[in-house]
Every structure is written in C-alpha cells, then in structure tokens.
Design an enzyme around this catalytic site. Structure first.
Site, mmCIF file in Angstrom:
data_model
loop_
_atom_site.group_PDB
_atom_site.id
_atom_site.type_symbol
_atom_site.label_atom_id
_atom_site.label_comp_id
_atom_site.label_asym_id
_atom_site.label_seq_id
_atom_site.Cartn_x
_atom_site.Cartn_y
_atom_site.Cartn_z
ATOM 1 N N SER A 124 7.675 -2.252 -10.981
ATOM 2 C CA SER A 124 7.832 -0.921 -10.394
ATOM 3 C C SER A 124 9.272 -0.450 -10.549
ATOM 4 C CB SER A 124 7.494 -1.016 -8.901
ATOM 5 O OG SER A 124 7.866 0.166 -8.232
ATOM 6 N N TYR A 148 8.262 -5.133 -0.293
ATOM 7 C CA TYR A 148 7.419 -4.873 -1.476
ATOM 8 C C TYR A 148 8.269 -4.881 -2.753
ATOM 9 C CZ TYR A 148 5.064 -2.246 -5.112
ATOM 10 O OH TYR A 148 4.567 -1.853 -6.337
ATOM 11 N N LYS A 152 8.485 -7.511 -6.288
ATOM 12 C CA LYS A 152 8.430 -7.135 -7.712
ATOM 13 C C LYS A 152 9.640 -7.711 -8.446
ATOM 14 C CE LYS A 152 4.560 -4.944 -7.740
ATOM 15 N NZ LYS A 152 3.386 -5.583 -8.352
HETATM 16 P P1 NAD Z 1 -4.436 -0.756 -6.013
HETATM 17 O O1 NAD Z 1 -4.266 -1.248 -4.626
HETATM 18 O O2 NAD Z 1 -5.350 0.377 -6.253
HETATM 19 O O3 NAD Z 1 -4.891 -1.971 -6.957
HETATM 20 C C1 NAD Z 1 -4.516 -3.309 -6.717
HETATM 21 C C2 NAD Z 1 -5.794 -4.138 -6.738
HETATM 22 O O4 NAD Z 1 -5.465 -5.517 -6.518
HETATM 23 C C3 NAD Z 1 -6.777 -3.738 -5.638
HETATM 24 O O5 NAD Z 1 -8.051 -3.540 -6.224
HETATM 25 C C4 NAD Z 1 -6.775 -4.918 -4.676
HETATM 26 O O6 NAD Z 1 -8.042 -5.112 -4.066
HETATM 27 C C5 NAD Z 1 -6.403 -6.064 -5.604
HETATM 28 N N1 NAD Z 1 -5.747 -7.229 -4.987
HETATM 29 C C6 NAD Z 1 -4.662 -7.233 -4.166
HETATM 30 N N2 NAD Z 1 -4.334 -8.508 -3.858
HETATM 31 C C7 NAD Z 1 -5.210 -9.311 -4.518
HETATM 32 C C8 NAD Z 1 -5.389 -10.706 -4.608
HETATM 33 N N3 NAD Z 1 -4.595 -11.564 -3.954
HETATM 34 N N4 NAD Z 1 -6.397 -11.177 -5.375
HETATM 35 C C9 NAD Z 1 -7.204 -10.334 -6.049
HETATM 36 N N5 NAD Z 1 -7.100 -9.009 -5.990
HETATM 37 C C10 NAD Z 1 -6.116 -8.505 -5.240
HETATM 38 O O7 NAD Z 1 -2.985 -0.453 -6.573
HETATM 39 P P2 NAD Z 1 -2.533 0.229 -7.951
HETATM 40 O O8 NAD Z 1 -1.859 1.486 -7.607
HETATM 41 O O9 NAD Z 1 -3.643 0.219 -8.919
HETATM 42 O O10 NAD Z 1 -1.404 -0.804 -8.369
HETATM 43 C C11 NAD Z 1 -1.629 -1.843 -9.303
HETATM 44 C C12 NAD Z 1 -0.339 -2.637 -9.471
HETATM 45 O O11 NAD Z 1 0.689 -1.757 -9.905
HETATM 46 C C13 NAD Z 1 0.168 -3.266 -8.163
HETATM 47 O O12 NAD Z 1 0.706 -4.541 -8.480
HETATM 48 C C14 NAD Z 1 1.251 -2.322 -7.711
HETATM 49 O O13 NAD Z 1 2.242 -2.971 -6.950
HETATM 50 C C15 NAD Z 1 1.818 -1.860 -9.057
HETATM 51 N N6 NAD Z 1 2.482 -0.538 -8.982
HETATM 52 C C16 NAD Z 1 1.819 0.519 -8.436
HETATM 53 C C17 NAD Z 1 2.461 1.760 -8.340
HETATM 54 C C18 NAD Z 1 1.781 2.937 -7.702
HETATM 55 O O14 NAD Z 1 2.492 3.855 -7.267
HETATM 56 N N7 NAD Z 1 0.457 3.004 -7.644
HETATM 57 C C19 NAD Z 1 3.765 1.907 -8.848
HETATM 58 C C20 NAD Z 1 4.408 0.802 -9.405
HETATM 59 C C21 NAD Z 1 3.745 -0.427 -9.468
HETATM 60 C C1 WQD Z 2 7.526 10.931 -3.799
HETATM 61 C C2 WQD Z 2 8.422 12.036 -3.234
HETATM 62 C C3 WQD Z 2 9.074 11.676 -0.956
HETATM 63 C C4 WQD Z 2 5.037 12.034 0.716
HETATM 64 C C5 WQD Z 2 6.542 4.974 -3.878
HETATM 65 C C6 WQD Z 2 7.052 3.562 -3.789
HETATM 66 C C7 WQD Z 2 7.310 3.010 -5.158
HETATM 67 C C8 WQD Z 2 6.094 3.162 -6.075
HETATM 68 C C9 WQD Z 2 5.544 4.560 -6.044
HETATM 69 C C10 WQD Z 2 4.799 1.159 -6.071
HETATM 70 C C11 WQD Z 2 9.575 11.512 -2.382
HETATM 71 C C12 WQD Z 2 8.200 12.913 -1.079
HETATM 72 C C13 WQD Z 2 6.129 11.990 -0.139
HETATM 73 C C14 WQD Z 2 4.949 13.091 1.658
HETATM 74 C C15 WQD Z 2 6.994 14.004 0.761
HETATM 75 N N1 WQD Z 2 4.999 2.332 -5.646
HETATM 76 N N2 WQD Z 2 7.071 12.951 -0.124
HETATM 77 N N3 WQD Z 2 5.926 14.058 1.609
HETATM 78 O O1 WQD Z 2 8.528 7.005 -2.576
HETATM 79 O O2 WQD Z 2 8.896 7.740 -4.977
HETATM 80 O O3 WQD Z 2 7.551 5.753 -4.517
HETATM 81 O O4 WQD Z 2 5.352 4.989 -4.695
HETATM 82 O O5 WQD Z 2 5.488 0.496 -6.768
HETATM 83 O O6 WQD Z 2 7.641 1.665 -4.984
HETATM 84 O O7 WQD Z 2 8.242 3.556 -3.020
HETATM 85 O O8 WQD Z 2 6.620 7.941 -3.973
HETATM 86 O O9 WQD Z 2 4.804 9.554 -3.603
HETATM 87 O O10 WQD Z 2 5.767 8.328 -1.609
HETATM 88 O O11 WQD Z 2 7.140 10.067 -2.735
HETATM 89 O O12 WQD Z 2 7.856 14.886 0.792
HETATM 90 O O13 WQD Z 2 4.019 13.161 2.450
HETATM 91 O O14 WQD Z 2 7.631 12.846 -2.355
HETATM 92 O O15 WQD Z 2 10.083 11.868 -0.015
HETATM 93 O O16 WQD Z 2 10.675 12.364 -2.608
HETATM 94 P P1 WQD Z 2 8.031 7.142 -3.940
HETATM 95 P P2 WQD Z 2 5.981 8.956 -2.936
#
Ligand code: NAD
Ligand code: WQD
Length: 331
Positions: A124, A148, A152
């Site tokens: 991330s 979190y 990562k």
């Molecule tokens: P998500 O929660 O929709 O998907 C994650 C999946 O992993 C879920 O289906 C959950 O049930 C499963 N899971 C969690 N722990 C598990 C375990 N121990 N064993 C088996 N399954 C398990 O999330 P997503 O948004 O699809 O994210 C996928 C990956 O990408 C995650 O690792 C997340 O940290 C990373 N990521 C997400 C974002 C984002 O904003 N969505 C941004 C950066 C990184």
């Molecule tokens: C985006 C912008 C908020 C909600 C998070 C995690 C990051 C990654 C992605 C997993 C910011 C603003 C938000 C609201 C708002 N996840 N906001 N009102 O914080 O950039 O990233 O998700 O890896 O680790 O930290 O994403 O969508 O929460 O916020 O004004 O109700 O929207 O302040 O500027 P963020 P976000």
C-alpha cells in the site's frame, strides 16, 4: 499459469481473478470470508463463464493451507488476504499484526516448500507515510500512523529477505494508491461492512440516500482547494497491473507503485461524481481526520517501464462504475 489467489473473494482480488481468467490463466481462490462473500465468485463466474475452485481456508492456518498446495501444482500466487481498515487496526493492533504478518509468513513458507517461486504481494502507498509527493519506489519509508501500515512495511521486509536468501524466489511488491470503481458489468465492486471509511464508498452511499451527507475532512491543507489529494486508481486497471506483474516476475524482490500519477482532491472527486452520474452529493466541511496527510500520489513511471503497465481509466469512469455497482448492490 495456474495461480493461487488468497483473498480472491474480496474487492481487488475478485477483479484480479476476472483479469487473470481473461488473460488465459487458471485460478484457485482461498479466502476465510472475514470481509467478503462467496457470492462474489458467482458473479465472477457470470462475467467469465468459468467456475472458480474455492477453499474456505484461513491463510494463517498452515495445516489447512498446506492441503491446498498438496491438491494443486501452482505456477505462482497473488496474496491479497489481509485486514485493511486503518482505524480498526489502531483499536485491534494484535489482530492486525497477527493476521497480516502470519498469513504472509505461512504463505511464503509453503510457497518455497512447494516450489512456487512467483509471489505477488498487495502492499500500500500508506508505507510512504508523510513523504514528499510524488512518491517513488526509492524513497526511504517513513513510519505510518497506524498498525495496518506497519504490517505492510513489515511484510515487504519479510518477503524481501526471503527473496534475498533464495535465489529462485521472485517477488513483486505492489504499492497500491487509492483503488475505486468496479467492474463495468456492475456485478462486482466494493461493499464495505457498516459505515464506509473510504471516500468513494461514502460518496456512493450518500448518492443512494443510505447516508445523509458526506463529511469532508478538512479544507485547510496545502492543496489545490484545501481538501486532501489522492491518486485514485480504477480497480480494473489495478487488476491488470497484477497480471502484468506476474508476467514480468524476475528473481529478487521488486517494488512497483500502482497508481495513475495524478492527484485529485476530495472536492474535485465529488464534482466529477456529480457530473458523471447527474446526481447530487451533499457535503459539509468538518475537521481534519487524525492521521490523514495532505497529498498522496504516485510517481508511476517504473511500472510503465518495467511491467509495460499504465492505468488507462480516468476519474469519470471511476465515478461512473462505482455508482453503477452501488445502484445494483442489494445491501
Ligand atoms: P478486501 O477486504 O475486500 O479483501 C481481502 C480479502 O481477504 C477478503 O475477502 C477477506 O475475507 C480475506 N482475508 C482476510 N484475512 C484472511 C485470512 N487470514 N485468510 C484468508 N482470507 C483472508 O480488501 P481489498 O480492498 O480487496 O484489499 C486486498 C489487499 O490489498 C489487502 O491486503 C489490502 O490491505 C491491500 N490494499 C487495499 C487497498 C484498498 O484501499 N482497498 C489499498 C492498498 C492495499
Ligand atoms: C481519501 C481522502 C480523506 C472519507 C486509505 C488508507 C490507505 C489505503 C487506502 C489500504 C482523504 C477524505 C475520506 C470521508 C473525506 N488502504 N475523506 N471524507 O485515507 O487516502 O487511504 O485507503 O491500504 O492505507 O489509509 O483513503 O478514501 O479514506 O480518504 O473527506 O468520509 O478523502 O480525508 O483526503 P486514504 P480515504
């Protein structure tokens, strides 16, 4: 290739399963359904016409996961499984460290034991902390403000060390920026439990009338209009980035940003959403959210140069497809 996808029932995982199948790969999904539903894989079947072998397994439980490795001969794997809610990780740090670190270690151990040397990992942009934008892969990582983000950064180090010690192990560490949008069919997308933390799902739920109004967290940042700037990336582009990463794996651990390189402010996103979907999104400005940074966007040229991948979809498609999924979604 025959690919194991952990967390494949989740938001990014399910879109990546579609892209893998469209590119001719076969896929097996492992998920404990802690943050997803099996119906996502029925939708993947509707889109691709393919049944997806599924194991309801927790990746932290080595004995259960090993049965999956025994039943299949994988060429590679993509590790999405993890807990991802930043605020929850502050309240339940041990659950986050345990789930996200143990899953990565168990999976890497089994991958090496079974000779599965292609490993793609979901990291991330949060690992950059409050660095100077644009974030490029060579930056020293700054501490993140939450467990979190630490999971990562630590997982990246664990996998990098594993690759250093095993010359056959090829790891791609993908640092995602802000994934939004949904498959154009509207059949799969993001459906967070409870009140969404992230901006786009909050916006779609306000548009649908499920939530009254958006709270914009601060308008006094040093940005174009004072609101937070992020690099939103369409989830289908992100999914294709994983296929490109798998296809270009080479020995060692390699880090890639997956973003568009373009920043969009909260108010710009709200305006784009209203325009793209001809619907109003009422909002109020409130205080900054603790832990937020002003700006976060990618230097995206490394993935272009080395993976031949760039994001193609713009903010209008992101807003349109997010809304299409939310309108269809019965939840
Ligand atoms: P998500 O929660 O929709 O998907 C994650 C999946 O992993 C879920 O289906 C959950 O049930 C499963 N899971 C969690 N722990 C598990 C375990 N121990 N064993 C088996 N399954 C398990 O999330 P997503 O948004 O699809 O994210 C996928 C990956 O990408 C995650 O690792 C997340 O940290 C990373 N990521 C997400 C974002 C984002 O904003 N969505 C941004 C950066 C990184
Ligand atoms: C985006 C912008 C908020 C909600 C998070 C995690 C990051 C990654 C992605 C997993 C910011 C603003 C938000 C609201 C708002 N996840 N906001 N009102 O914080 O950039 O990233 O998700 O890896 O680790 O930290 O994403 O969508 O929460 O916020 O004004 O109700 O929207 O302040 O500027 P963020 P976000």
């Amino acid at each position: 290739m025959h690919i194991l996808v952990t967390g494949g029932a989740g938001y990014i995982g399910s879109h990546t399963v579609v892209s893998l199948i469209e590119e001719g790969h076969s896929v097996v999904v492992v998920d404990n359904l802690s943050n997803s539903q099996l119906s996502a894989l029925d939708s993947v079947k509707k889109i691709t016409g393919k049944d997806i072998p599924f194991y309801h397994v927790d990746v932290t439980v080595e004995s259960e996961l090993e049965k999956v490795f025994q039943a299949h001969s994988f060429d590679g794997l993509i590790h999405f499984a993890g807990l991802k809610a930043v605020g929850e990780s502050v309240e339940k740090p041990l659950a986050y460290y345990y789930n996200n670190l143990v899953s990565t270690m168990v999976l890497a151990k089994l991958a090496q034991a079974y000779g599965v040397n292609r490993f793609v990992f979901s990291s991330s942009a949060t690992v950059y902390g409050d660095n100077q934008v644009p974030f490029h892969e060579g930056l020293d990582l700054l501490p993140t403000t939450n467990p979190y983000g630490e999971t990562k950064a630590m997982s990246e180090r664990i996998l990098s060390d594993a690759a250093k010690a095993n010359p056959n192990f090829a790891v791609s560490i993908l640092r995602y920026f802000n994934p939004v949008g949904a498959h154009e069919s509207g059949l799969i997308g993001e459906s967070p439990n409870g009140i969404p933390n992230n901006l786009m799902p909050f916006v779609t739920q306000v548009a649908k009338g499920k939530l009254k109004q958006l709270r914009v967290f601060g308008n006094d940042y040093d940005t174009v209009d004072g609101t937070g700037v992020r690099d939103y990336i369409h989830v289908v582009d992100l999914a294709e980035g994983h296929v490109a990463a798998l296809n270009h794996l080479t020995e060692g651990a390699h880090i890639f940003n997956l973003g568009t390189g373009k920043g969009t402010s909260v108010l710009e996103l709200v305006e784009a959403f209203e325009k793209a979907n001809e619907i109003e999104v009422p909002y109020e400005i409130v205080d900054r959210r603790p832990g937020d940074i002003a700006s976060c966007y990618a230097e995206a040229s490394k993935a272009k140069k080395e993976l031949g991948w760039t994001a193609k979809k713009g903010i209008v498609e992101m807003c349109r497809d997010s809304w299409k999924f939310e309108k269809n979604f019965q939840g």
